[in-house]
Design a protein around this motif. Structure first.
Motif, PDB file in Angstrom:
ATOM      1  N   THR A   1     -28.246  -9.938  -7.774  1.00 35.48           N
ATOM      2  CA  THR A   1     -27.332  -8.931  -8.311  1.00 35.48           C
ATOM      3  C   THR A   1     -27.633  -8.655  -9.776  1.00 35.48           C
ATOM      4  OG1 THR A   1     -25.605  -9.635  -6.764  1.00 35.48           O
ATOM      5  CG2 THR A   1     -24.914  -8.370  -8.686  1.00 35.48           C
ATOM      6  N   VAL A   2     -27.869  -9.720 -10.541  1.00 37.24           N
ATOM      7  CA  VAL A   2     -28.227  -9.558 -11.955  1.00 37.24           C
ATOM      8  C   VAL A   2     -29.526  -8.770 -12.074  1.00 37.24           C
ATOM      9  CG1 VAL A   2     -28.937 -10.788 -14.047  1.00 37.24           C
ATOM     10  CG2 VAL A   2     -27.009 -11.639 -12.694  1.00 37.24           C
ATOM     11  N   TRP A   3     -30.503  -9.107 -11.230  1.00 36.54           N
ATOM     12  CA  TRP A   3     -31.798  -8.401 -11.239  1.00 36.54           C
ATOM     13  C   TRP A   3     -31.603  -6.903 -11.036  1.00 36.54           C
ATOM     14  CZ3 TRP A   3     -36.969 -10.319 -11.457  1.00 36.54           C
ATOM     15  CH2 TRP A   3     -37.951  -9.386 -11.153  1.00 36.54           C
ATOM     16  N   ASN A   4     -30.823  -6.539 -10.035  1.00 36.37           N
ATOM     17  CA  ASN A   4     -30.629  -5.127  -9.733  1.00 36.37           C
ATOM     18  C   ASN A   4     -29.726  -4.427 -10.751  1.00 36.37           C
ATOM     19  OD1 ASN A   4     -32.091  -4.536  -7.160  1.00 36.37           O
ATOM     20  ND2 ASN A   4     -30.856  -6.240  -6.418  1.00 36.37           N
ATOM     21  N   ALA A   5     -28.787  -5.174 -11.354  1.00 39.66           N
ATOM     22  CA  ALA A   5     -27.909  -4.575 -12.358  1.00 39.66           C
ATOM     23  C   ALA A   5     -28.702  -4.158 -13.594  1.00 39.66           C
ATOM     24  CB  ALA A   5     -26.803  -5.559 -12.739  1.00 39.66           C
ATOM     25  N   THR A   6     -29.556  -5.044 -14.110  1.00 43.35           N
ATOM     26  CA  THR A   6     -30.369  -4.680 -15.269  1.00 43.35           C
ATOM     27  C   THR A   6     -31.442  -3.670 -14.888  1.00 43.35           C
ATOM     28  OG1 THR A   6     -31.827  -6.583 -14.891  1.00 43.35           O
ATOM     29  CG2 THR A   6     -29.974  -6.886 -16.385  1.00 43.35           C
ATOM     30  N   GLY A   7     -31.789  -3.652 -13.588  1.00 45.12           N
ATOM     31  CA  GLY A   7     -32.777  -2.671 -13.127  1.00 45.12           C
ATOM     32  C   GLY A   7     -32.295  -1.241 -13.238  1.00 45.12           C
ATOM     33  N   ILE A   8     -30.975  -1.029 -13.254  1.00 41.01           N
ATOM     34  CA  ILE A   8     -30.446   0.329 -13.425  1.00 41.01           C
ATOM     35  C   ILE A   8     -30.881   0.876 -14.776  1.00 41.01           C
ATOM     36  CG2 ILE A   8     -28.331   1.697 -13.636  1.00 41.01           C
ATOM     37  CD1 ILE A   8     -26.993  -0.271 -11.731  1.00 41.01           C
ATOM     38  N   LEU A   9     -30.681   0.071 -15.828  1.00 39.27           N
ATOM     39  CA  LEU A   9     -31.136   0.487 -17.156  1.00 39.27           C
ATOM     40  C   LEU A   9     -32.664   0.503 -17.215  1.00 39.27           C
ATOM     41  CD1 LEU A   9     -28.677  -1.497 -19.462  1.00 39.27           C
ATOM     42  CD2 LEU A   9     -28.632   0.944 -18.903  1.00 39.27           C
ATOM     43  N   GLY A  10     -33.294  -0.418 -16.482  1.00 47.01           N
ATOM     44  CA  GLY A  10     -34.755  -0.493 -16.483  1.00 47.01           C
ATOM     45  C   GLY A  10     -35.416   0.704 -15.847  1.00 47.01           C
ATOM     46  N   ARG A  11     -34.696   1.430 -15.030  1.00 51.28           N
ATOM     47  CA  ARG A  11     -35.240   2.658 -14.445  1.00 51.28           C
ATOM     48  C   ARG A  11     -34.938   3.872 -15.306  1.00 51.28           C
ATOM     49  NH1 ARG A  11     -35.734   2.044  -8.148  1.00 51.28           N
ATOM     50  NH2 ARG A  11     -35.492  -0.198  -7.918  1.00 51.28           N
ATOM     51  N   TRP A  12     -33.766   3.878 -15.905  1.00 46.82           N
ATOM     52  CA  TRP A  12     -33.366   5.071 -16.651  1.00 46.82           C
ATOM     53  C   TRP A  12     -33.971   5.117 -18.052  1.00 46.82           C
ATOM     54  CZ3 TRP A  12     -29.301   5.270 -20.658  1.00 46.82           C
ATOM     55  CH2 TRP A  12     -29.163   6.561 -21.160  1.00 46.82           C
ATOM     56  N   ILE A  13     -33.857   4.022 -18.824  1.00 42.06           N
ATOM     57  CA  ILE A  13     -34.305   4.048 -20.221  1.00 42.06           C
ATOM     58  C   ILE A  13     -35.810   4.290 -20.343  1.00 42.06           C
ATOM     59  CG2 ILE A  13     -34.518   2.677 -22.336  1.00 42.06           C
ATOM     60  CD1 ILE A  13     -31.813   1.438 -21.685  1.00 42.06           C
ATOM     61  N   PRO A  14     -36.678   3.574 -19.603  1.00 47.97           N
ATOM     62  CA  PRO A  14     -38.105   3.901 -19.693  1.00 47.97           C
ATOM     63  C   PRO A  14     -38.408   5.329 -19.254  1.00 47.97           C
ATOM     64  CG  PRO A  14     -37.817   1.737 -18.712  1.00 47.97           C
ATOM     65  CD  PRO A  14     -36.451   2.359 -18.790  1.00 47.97           C
ATOM     66  N   GLY A  15     -37.686   5.842 -18.242  1.00 54.14           N
ATOM     67  CA  GLY A  15     -37.898   7.221 -17.829  1.00 54.14           C
ATOM     68  C   GLY A  15     -37.566   8.197 -18.938  1.00 54.14           C
ATOM     69  N   LEU A  16     -36.446   7.956 -19.619  1.00 52.37           N
ATOM     70  CA  LEU A  16     -36.063   8.810 -20.746  1.00 52.37           C
ATOM     71  C   LEU A  16     -37.083   8.709 -21.875  1.00 52.37           C
ATOM     72  CD1 LEU A  16     -33.959  10.614 -22.180  1.00 52.37           C
ATOM     73  CD2 LEU A  16     -32.798   8.505 -22.904  1.00 52.37           C
ATOM     74  N   ALA A  17     -37.503   7.476 -22.186  1.00 52.25           N
ATOM     75  CA  ALA A  17     -38.475   7.284 -23.269  1.00 52.25           C
ATOM     76  C   ALA A  17     -39.818   7.927 -22.939  1.00 52.25           C
ATOM     77  CB  ALA A  17     -38.664   5.789 -23.528  1.00 52.25           C
ATOM     78  N   SER A  18     -40.169   7.953 -21.656  1.00 52.79           N
ATOM     79  CA  SER A  18     -41.480   8.487 -21.270  1.00 52.79           C
ATOM     80  C   SER A  18     -41.599   9.981 -21.536  1.00 52.79           C
ATOM     81  CB  SER A  18     -41.753   8.201 -19.793  1.00 52.79           C
ATOM     82  OG  SER A  18     -40.933   9.002 -18.950  1.00 52.79           O
ATOM     83  N   ASP A  19     -40.485  10.699 -21.575  1.00 51.82           N
ATOM     84  CA  ASP A  19     -40.540  12.119 -21.900  1.00 51.82           C
ATOM     85  C   ASP A  19     -40.945  12.355 -23.347  1.00 51.82           C
ATOM     86  OD1 ASP A  19     -39.829  13.008 -19.363  1.00 51.82           O
ATOM     87  OD2 ASP A  19     -37.677  12.954 -19.786  1.00 51.82           O
ATOM     88  N   TYR A  20     -40.771  11.339 -24.181  1.00 49.02           N
ATOM     89  CA  TYR A  20     -41.099  11.462 -25.609  1.00 49.02           C
ATOM     90  C   TYR A  20     -42.393  10.729 -25.969  1.00 49.02           C
ATOM     91  CZ  TYR A  20     -36.244  12.997 -25.916  1.00 49.02           C
ATOM     92  OH  TYR A  20     -35.062  13.681 -25.729  1.00 49.02           O
ATOM     93  N   TYR A  21     -42.677   9.631 -25.293  1.00 50.38           N
ATOM     94  CA  TYR A  21     -43.814   8.795 -25.687  1.00 50.38           C
ATOM     95  C   TYR A  21     -44.929   8.748 -24.642  1.00 50.38           C
ATOM     96  CZ  TYR A  21     -40.400   7.241 -29.111  1.00 50.38           C
ATOM     97  OH  TYR A  21     -39.456   7.213 -30.117  1.00 50.38           O
ATOM     98  N   GLY A  22     -44.732   9.371 -23.494  1.00 50.02           N
ATOM     99  CA  GLY A  22     -45.770   9.427 -22.481  1.00 50.02           C
ATOM    100  C   GLY A  22     -45.492   8.501 -21.309  1.00 50.02           C
ATOM    101  N   LYS A  23     -45.728   9.013 -20.106  1.00 45.34           N
ATOM    102  CA  LYS A  23     -45.418   8.258 -18.893  1.00 45.34           C
ATOM    103  C   LYS A  23     -46.288   6.999 -18.764  1.00 45.34           C
ATOM    104  CE  LYS A  23     -43.148  12.113 -17.737  1.00 45.34           C
ATOM    105  NZ  LYS A  23     -42.848  13.167 -18.718  1.00 45.34           N
ATOM    106  N   PHE A  24     -47.590   7.169 -18.915  1.00 47.49           N
ATOM    107  CA  PHE A  24     -48.499   6.029 -18.778  1.00 47.49           C
ATOM    108  C   PHE A  24     -48.230   5.001 -19.872  1.00 47.49           C
ATOM    109  CE2 PHE A  24     -50.639   8.957 -16.025  1.00 47.49           C
ATOM    110  CZ  PHE A  24     -51.426   8.196 -15.180  1.00 47.49           C
ATOM    111  N   ASN A  25     -47.996   5.456 -21.095  1.00 43.59           N
ATOM    112  CA  ASN A  25     -47.767   4.533 -22.208  1.00 43.59           C
ATOM    113  C   ASN A  25     -46.552   3.646 -21.954  1.00 43.59           C
ATOM    114  OD1 ASN A  25     -49.883   5.834 -23.447  1.00 43.59           O
ATOM    115  ND2 ASN A  25     -48.601   7.095 -24.775  1.00 43.59           N
ATOM    116  N   VAL A  26     -45.443   4.262 -21.584  1.00 44.81           N
ATOM    117  CA  VAL A  26     -44.209   3.504 -21.374  1.00 44.81           C
ATOM    118  C   VAL A  26     -44.346   2.565 -20.179  1.00 44.81           C
ATOM    119  CG1 VAL A  26     -41.771   3.711 -20.737  1.00 44.81           C
ATOM    120  CG2 VAL A  26     -42.750   5.228 -22.473  1.00 44.81           C
ATOM    121  N   ASN A  27     -44.993   3.034 -19.121  1.00 46.31           N
ATOM    122  CA  ASN A  27     -45.151   2.192 -17.936  1.00 46.31           C
ATOM    123  C   ASN A  27     -45.968   0.942 -18.253  1.00 46.31           C
ATOM    124  OD1 ASN A  27     -44.907   1.722 -15.016  1.00 46.31           O
ATOM    125  ND2 ASN A  27     -47.105   2.077 -14.984  1.00 46.31           N
ATOM    126  N   ILE A  28     -47.054   1.095 -18.978  1.00 43.01           N
ATOM    127  CA  ILE A  28     -47.899  -0.057 -19.305  1.00 43.01           C
ATOM    128  C   ILE A  28     -47.152  -1.038 -20.200  1.00 43.01           C
ATOM    129  CG2 ILE A  28     -49.972  -0.743 -20.581  1.00 43.01           C
ATOM    130  CD1 ILE A  28     -51.272   1.860 -19.524  1.00 43.01           C
TER     131      ILE A  28
END
Length: 448
Positions: free
Chosen positions: A298-325
């Protein structure tokens, strides 16, 4: 040397400067201008995709809660490797079907596919509720797996029809539905196992999934479809038939960036599936109670909500490949600094669940965004389907191999298992770096 404007360079410009990037298919400026990137229709599609992925990705993320229960109850007398085959077949089908569904989505849209997915998912879960023997579970999870495979590609693909500049953020929001499902479903099952029993716990899950999928059927719509290309008279009968019904073409694998990405995704996705499937039983082997092991998921999936949204938002500004790596590096560090050396400590397991859940969110979220960046929108479904079909091979053999490594469930065997997962993560991260390098070379300060 850094590029002007913080290194924000369009791929179309990069392809002129770096021969290595000529393998990359980019979106034209004219096509980019036609994306709504907002508005009532686009956001309703985003809502429908989110609700559908609560089911499709949520079930995948919750598989450990179901496997842990049936392994100690209905299938307590069955070998662990045999039980693992049930869920490996399910996961393989959930991804493999996409190789056929992707081209169908590109040419015919999402509606019919989502209706079929809804029926199969509901029927499979209702069958699971009544299962008592291993072959019952196999048939039920085959049905669920096919339903997952039919629904996953259109639910992810429709986002790329409506968003371009905000694609990373919108994909992150949509795929965070998987973490919401992965958070809610185990909690619901954990509560209902003890209060209502397994049968009604799974039936309740089936009806929740039915409601979400019906909403997705109504809201998730494509914006365009791909027109078939004309064929020469000399084309073979098989090619003519496959062209008419929209079968996949493996010629897409000639794209170097795409091929390297597939290897990277294969390794990182397989490592994630192994973690999600065996993390609960790993904790039990360390002396943690069954209820606490569910709480770790449950903890894993709870923090995963932010882990999916925040990197996605950041990738629009800093690049998809960069943020993913970067997020993959974070997950690598969590595994080798926390889980592998100190996994016997419950506090460390909680820390790993929190941090690992956050960093692992990019594995599922950033893949569609990165793939969309190097693919024409009209071919996204086909390429995403091929990628998922390759992943299905790992899911089919990965879980039984994981079960074989774990063996009798000793602490030593689980430590070896964690080491294997770590090697997969490092390998996957390396191929993601190579995929990025095929676009911009070795330059670092470039948005890509």
């Amino acid at each position: 040397m850094a590029e002007p404007n913080g290194g924000d360079v369009p791929l179309s410009v990069l392809s002129q400067r770096h021969p290595a990037s000529t393998d990359t298919d980019t979106v034209s400026t004219t096509e980019e201008a036609t994306y709504p990137d907002g508005g009532w229709k686009a956001y309703s599609v985003l809502c429908g995709s989110f609700l559908g992925l609560v089911v499709n990705l949520g079930l995948i993320n919750s598989i450990g809660a179901i496997q842990a229960y049936v392994s100690t109850h209905q299938l307590a007398g069955v070998a662990a490797s045999s039980v693992a085959w049930i869920f490996s077949i399910y996961l393989a089908l959930a991804y493999a079907i996409g190789i056929f569904i992707g081209p169908v989505f590109d040419r015919h849209g999402a509606l019919e596919l989502l209706v079929v997915a809804t029926i199969l998912l509901f029927a499979g879960l209702m069958g699971t509720a009544s299962s008592t023997k291993i072959w019952h579970f196999i048939l039920s999870f085959v049905c669920i797996g096919v339903g997952n495979g039919v629904g996953l590609t259109p639910l992810v693909g429709v986002i790329n029809h409506w968003f371009f500049k905000r694609r990373g953020n919108s994909t992150g929001i949509a795929t965070s539905g998987g973490s919401v499902g992965g958070l809610v479903f185990p909690l619901m099952l954990r509560h209902m196992y003890s209060t209502s029993g397994f049968v009604w716990a799974i039936r309740a899950l089936a009806f929740v999934c039915l409601g979400c999928m019906v909403s997705a059927v109504v809201l998730a719509r494509e914006r365009l479809t791909r027109e078939p290309e004309p064929l020469a008279d000399s084309e073979s009968k098989w090619k003519t038939l496959s062209h008419k019904i929209g079968l996949f073409s493996l010629s897409k694998l000639r794209n170097r960036t795409y091929a390297l990405m597939i290897v990277g995704v294969f390794c990182t996705e397989l490592s994630l599936v192994l973690i999600l499937t065996y993390f609960a039983t790993y904790a039990m082997a360390q002396g943690v109670s069954e209820s606490t092991s569910y709480l770790l998921l449950t903890v894993w999936n709870a923090t995963g909500i932010l882990g999916r949204w925040i990197p996605g938002l950041a990738s629009d500004y800093y690049g998809k490949f960069n943020v993913n790596i970067l997020t993959l590096f974070g997950l690598d560090l969590c595994l080798f600094v926390l889980w592998l050396p100190f996994g016997s400590s419950l506090k460390v397991l909680y820390a790993f669940a929190a941090l690992g859940g956050y960093f692992s969110g990019s594995i599922l979220t950033m893949v569609p965004s990165c793939l969309a960046q190097i693919s024409p929108v009209s071919e996204f479904g086909e390429r995403y389907g091929i990628l998922n079909a390759v992943l299905s091979i790992g899911n089919l053999v990965g879980l039984p191999i994981g079960a074989a490594i774990i063996g009798n469930g000793s602490v030593h065997n689980y430590t070896v298992f964690v080491g294997v997962v770590g090697v997969l993560l490092i390998t996957g991260t390396t191929f993601w770096i190579l995929s990025r390098a095929s676009i911009v070379g070795t330059r670092v300060n470039v948005k890509v």
